[in-house]
Scaffold this motif. Structure first.
Motif, PDB file in Angstrom:
ATOM      1  N   LEU A 206      52.545  30.806  45.008  1.00  0.00           N
ATOM      2  CA  LEU A 206      51.393  31.224  45.733  1.00  0.00           C
ATOM      3  C   LEU A 206      52.333  31.680  47.048  1.00  0.00           C
ATOM      4  N   ARG A 207      52.049  32.808  47.775  1.00  0.00           N
ATOM      5  CA  ARG A 207      52.199  33.083  48.923  1.00  0.00           C
ATOM      6  C   ARG A 207      51.709  31.884  49.847  1.00  0.00           C
ATOM      7  N   ARG A 208      52.450  31.035  50.480  1.00  0.00           N
ATOM      8  CA  ARG A 208      52.150  30.077  51.294  1.00  0.00           C
ATOM      9  C   ARG A 208      52.422  30.240  52.835  1.00  0.00           C
ATOM     10  N   THR A 209      51.466  29.965  53.897  1.00  0.00           N
ATOM     11  CA  THR A 209      51.562  30.219  54.998  1.00  0.00           C
ATOM     12  C   THR A 209      50.978  29.147  56.046  1.00  0.00           C
ATOM     13  N   LEU A 210      51.537  28.844  57.016  1.00  0.00           N
ATOM     14  CA  LEU A 210      50.698  28.450  58.139  1.00  0.00           C
ATOM     15  C   LEU A 210      50.364  29.433  59.409  1.00  0.00           C
ATOM     16  N   THR A 211      49.428  29.992  59.550  1.00  0.00           N
ATOM     17  CA  THR A 211      49.108  30.957  60.336  1.00  0.00           C
ATOM     18  C   THR A 211      48.182  30.509  61.690  1.00  0.00           C
ATOM     19  N   GLY A 212      48.558  31.073  62.785  1.00  0.00           N
ATOM     20  CA  GLY A 212      47.751  30.659  63.990  1.00  0.00           C
ATOM     21  C   GLY A 212      47.721  31.705  64.893  1.00  0.00           C
ATOM     22  N   PHE A 213      46.659  31.785  65.649  1.00  0.00           N
ATOM     23  CA  PHE A 213      46.480  32.617  66.897  1.00  0.00           C
ATOM     24  C   PHE A 213      46.640  31.798  68.116  1.00  0.00           C
ATOM     25  N   VAL A 214      46.988  32.754  69.092  1.00  0.00           N
ATOM     26  CA  VAL A 214      47.186  32.287  70.532  1.00  0.00           C
ATOM     27  C   VAL A 214      46.094  32.943  71.182  1.00  0.00           C
ATOM     28  N   SER A 215      45.478  32.372  72.089  1.00  0.00           N
ATOM     29  CA  SER A 215      44.054  32.729  72.720  1.00  0.00           C
ATOM     30  C   SER A 215      43.803  32.147  74.049  1.00  0.00           C
ATOM     31  N   LYS A 216      43.139  33.051  74.657  1.00  0.00           N
ATOM     32  CA  LYS A 216      42.420  32.778  76.076  1.00  0.00           C
ATOM     33  C   LYS A 216      40.947  32.371  75.698  1.00  0.00           C
ATOM     34  N   SER A 217      40.458  31.137  76.059  1.00  0.00           N
ATOM     35  CA  SER A 217      39.066  30.757  76.057  1.00  0.00           C
ATOM     36  C   SER A 217      38.121  31.854  76.624  1.00  0.00           C
ATOM     37  N   GLN A 218      37.183  32.529  75.661  1.00  0.00           N
ATOM     38  CA  GLN A 218      36.131  33.095  76.385  1.00  0.00           C
ATOM     39  C   GLN A 218      35.470  32.689  77.131  1.00  0.00           C
ATOM     40  N   LYS A 219      35.076  31.586  77.079  1.00  0.00           N
ATOM     41  CA  LYS A 219      34.371  30.753  78.189  1.00  0.00           C
ATOM     42  C   LYS A 219      34.763  30.695  79.245  1.00  0.00           C
ATOM     43  N   ARG A 220      36.093  30.348  79.525  1.00  0.00           N
ATOM     44  CA  ARG A 220      36.539  30.062  80.566  1.00  0.00           C
ATOM     45  C   ARG A 220      36.689  31.471  81.239  1.00  0.00           C
TER      46      ARG A 220
END
Length: 245
Positions: A206-220
């Motif tokens: 299997l193609r195995r990854t740890l994937t993530g997003f860097v984001s700015k809180s929309q509420k803030r």
């Protein structure tokens, strides 16, 4: 850890984790519970498997913090180092979300750009122990700045066709990044990309990854915008002519 390739919208870092931390990340992935996910891009993509997500808002990747898996700390620390790429922590982004993914033979993820939801960018860490280049599964991307939303919508309303139209109009060819084990790829938000279909010759690998997003809180962001609007309204009221007596 060594930066081995850089474009306008991506960075490739090889040998990202130490042997000990890489082993720990793989163990963490093995203990995770996965659920089958149908593609939200195209019915032609095939299924993938996703773990429960993890999200951190403050302190991750900073000195003196403990009690969290080292792979999360290392990724957050690296994201913070690339402020020229993602922006400054706190002001440009304030949260990082993680999830493990598995792609079996026959599956892919169609062309898309992960825009919106306050995202500044994403990252992909390849965790499988072995990967032959002939097994496919490459991360392919268009290393060009995005068009405006108006230009995109004028081209085609359907997401997949809109992305493909952008590729056809591109002056360059897509960059294909092989999913080499322990390779980290940083990608700017709104970059058009795809996961190539995993070839049937991969068999049970299997193609195995740890994937993530860097984001700015929309509420803030919304709270900040509301505060600015109220402040400007007060200034306007104070500066407006007063009636004569």
């Amino acid at each position: 850890m060594k930066e081995t390739q850089r474009g306008k919208r991506f960075i490739v870092i090889d040998g990202f984790l130490s042997d000990q931390d890489l082993s720990g990340a793989r163990d963490l992935m093995e203990r995770a519970t996965f659920t089958r996910q149908e593609s939200v891009i195209s019915a032609e993509d095939g299924p993938a498997f996703r773990s429960k997500g993890m999200q951190f808002r403050a302190g991750l990747g900073t000195a003196g913090k403990s009690g969290r898996p080292e792979v999360y700390e290392e990724l957050a620390h690296t994201v913070g180092m690339y402020s020229d790429f993602y922006g400054q922590a706190g002001s440009d982004w304030d949260r990082i979300a993680f999830a493990f993914w598995k792609y079996p033979a026959g599956s892919r993820l169609g062309w898309h750009n992960d825009a919106g939801q306050g995202r500044q960018g994403e990252f992909i860490l390849f965790l499988h122990e072995r990967w032959r280049p002939s097994w496919g599964g490459e991360l392919k991307l268009i290393d060009e700045d995005p068009q405006s939303a108006a230009e995109d919508e004028a081209t085609e309303s359907d997401l997949v066709l809109r992305m493909e139209a952008r590729i056809e109009q591109s002056a360059t060819s897509p960059v294909a990044i092989v999913p080499k084990p322990n390779r980290l790829v940083l990608v700017k938000s709104e970059t058009i990309h795809t996961i190539g279909r995993v070839d049937h010759t991969a068999g049970g690998t299997l193609r195995r990854t740890l994937t993530g997003f860097v984001s700015k809180s929309q509420k803030r962001e919304a709270d900040s915008a509301n505060a600015r609007e109220k402040f400007e309204a007060i200034l306007s009221a104070n500066c407006s002519p007063q009636p004569a007596h």
